[in-house]
Design a protein around this motif. Structure first.
Motif, PDB file in Angstrom:
ATOM      1  N   LEU A  96       1.032  -1.272   0.085  1.00 48.08           N
ATOM      2  CA  LEU A  96       0.118  -0.145   0.054  1.00 48.08           C
ATOM      3  C   LEU A  96       0.848   1.189  -0.045  1.00 48.08           C
ATOM      4  O   LEU A  96       1.985   1.086   0.806  1.00 48.08           O
ATOM      5  CB  LEU A  96      -0.778   0.127   1.093  1.00 48.08           C
ATOM      6  N   TYR A  97       0.597   2.068  -0.795  1.00 49.91           N
ATOM      7  CA  TYR A  97       1.394   3.337  -1.110  1.00 49.91           C
ATOM      8  C   TYR A  97       0.398   4.728  -0.686  1.00 49.91           C
ATOM      9  O   TYR A  97      -0.648   4.707  -0.925  1.00 49.91           O
ATOM     10  CB  TYR A  97       1.926   3.577  -2.035  1.00 49.91           C
ATOM     11  N   LEU A  98       1.180   5.793  -0.114  1.00 53.17           N
ATOM     12  CA  LEU A  98       0.559   7.138  -0.212  1.00 53.17           C
ATOM     13  C   LEU A  98       1.735   8.107  -0.656  1.00 53.17           C
ATOM     14  O   LEU A  98       2.769   8.130   0.084  1.00 53.17           O
ATOM     15  CB  LEU A  98       0.205   7.338   1.477  1.00 53.17           C
ATOM     16  N   GLN A  99       1.392   8.520  -1.643  1.00 51.88           N
ATOM     17  CA  GLN A  99       2.148   9.617  -2.517  1.00 51.88           C
ATOM     18  C   GLN A  99       1.740  11.000  -1.754  1.00 51.88           C
ATOM     19  O   GLN A  99       0.477  11.234  -2.245  1.00 51.88           O
ATOM     20  CB  GLN A  99       2.097   9.478  -3.683  1.00 51.88           C
ATOM     21  N   MET A 100       2.645  11.833  -1.060  1.00 55.29           N
ATOM     22  CA  MET A 100       2.175  13.090  -0.770  1.00 55.29           C
ATOM     23  C   MET A 100       2.882  14.090  -1.173  1.00 55.29           C
ATOM     24  O   MET A 100       4.345  14.260  -1.164  1.00 55.29           O
ATOM     25  CB  MET A 100       2.630  12.920   0.996  1.00 55.29           C
ATOM     26  N   ASN A 101       2.337  14.995  -1.850  1.00 49.88           N
ATOM     27  CA  ASN A 101       2.943  16.138  -2.655  1.00 49.88           C
ATOM     28  C   ASN A 101       2.443  17.492  -2.054  1.00 49.88           C
ATOM     29  O   ASN A 101       1.446  17.366  -1.334  1.00 49.88           O
ATOM     30  CB  ASN A 101       2.511  16.049  -4.057  1.00 49.88           C
ATOM     31  N   ASN A 102       3.153  18.573  -2.166  1.00 54.23           N
ATOM     32  CA  ASN A 102       2.899  19.901  -1.863  1.00 54.23           C
ATOM     33  C   ASN A 102       2.634  19.806  -0.157  1.00 54.23           C
ATOM     34  O   ASN A 102       1.638  20.220   0.208  1.00 54.23           O
ATOM     35  CB  ASN A 102       1.848  20.377  -2.547  1.00 54.23           C
ATOM     36  N   LEU A 103       3.648  19.245   0.577  1.00 55.61           N
ATOM     37  CA  LEU A 103       3.370  18.865   1.961  1.00 55.61           C
ATOM     38  C   LEU A 103       3.297  20.400   2.512  1.00 55.61           C
ATOM     39  O   LEU A 103       4.005  21.359   2.379  1.00 55.61           O
ATOM     40  CB  LEU A 103       4.583  18.038   2.458  1.00 55.61           C
ATOM     41  N   LYS A 104       2.597  20.234   3.670  1.00 55.00           N
ATOM     42  CA  LYS A 104       2.542  21.455   4.498  1.00 55.00           C
ATOM     43  C   LYS A 104       2.871  21.259   5.929  1.00 55.00           C
ATOM     44  O   LYS A 104       2.758  19.865   6.246  1.00 55.00           O
ATOM     45  CB  LYS A 104       0.937  21.882   4.650  1.00 55.00           C
ATOM     46  N   PRO A 105       3.019  22.066   6.723  1.00 52.15           N
ATOM     47  CA  PRO A 105       3.680  21.787   7.952  1.00 52.15           C
ATOM     48  C   PRO A 105       2.349  20.973   8.905  1.00 52.15           C
ATOM     49  O   PRO A 105       2.874  20.093   9.926  1.00 52.15           O
ATOM     50  CB  PRO A 105       3.786  23.072   8.788  1.00 52.15           C
ATOM     51  N   GLU A 106       1.342  21.407   8.849  1.00 51.79           N
ATOM     52  CA  GLU A 106       0.168  20.647   9.145  1.00 51.79           C
ATOM     53  C   GLU A 106      -0.037  19.187   8.801  1.00 51.79           C
ATOM     54  O   GLU A 106      -1.003  18.467   9.564  1.00 51.79           O
ATOM     55  CB  GLU A 106      -1.400  21.528   9.162  1.00 51.79           C
TER      56      GLU A 106
END
Length: 126
Positions: A78-88
């Motif tokens: 299972l994958y989760l690609q996270m883009n444009n990450l924010k501090p929150e």
């Protein structure tokens, strides 16, 4: 079912990271899967969920358009690609699984899932 998440780390705001989750069970292809996250001092909440065949997907409003969940049943991943990450987005990310029939709805609550991994920490610096 044993789940193990990996791939977290420190990333700058605006950056990207992919977290992964490997399952030990041969029944992975019959499980709905999800990513949850828990920030310090906050409740664990849903990030994304994906059906056993990958056709139904749910995203929390806070990550729509930035995160992509996917799975590879042959590799039991299972994958989760996270883009444009924010501090929150800083949190411990957990993968979760629940055995499900094809027509079962995706769960969005912690109680909807039976099996949990230990989590991986993602820290987003500003």
């Amino acid at each position: 079912v044993q789940l193990q998440a990996s791939g977290g780390g420190l990333v700058q705001a605006g950056g990207s990271v992919r977290v992964s989750c490997v399952a030990s069970s041969t029944t992975f292809s019959r499980a709905n899967m999800a990513w949850f996250r828990q920030a310090p001092g906050k409740e664990r909440g849903i990030v994304a969920a994906i059906s056993r065949n990958g056709r139904n997907i749910y995203y929390a409003d806070s990550v729509k358009g930035r995160f992509t969940v996917s799975r590879d049943n042959a590799k039991k991943m299972l994958y989760l690609q996270m883009n444009n990450l924010k501090p929150e987005d800083t949190a411990i990310y957990y993968c979760a699984a629940k055995d499900a029939i094809l027509t079962a709805p995706l769960g969005t609550r912690r109680d909807d899932y039976t099996y949990w991994g230990r989590g991986t920490l993602v820290t987003v610096s500003s």
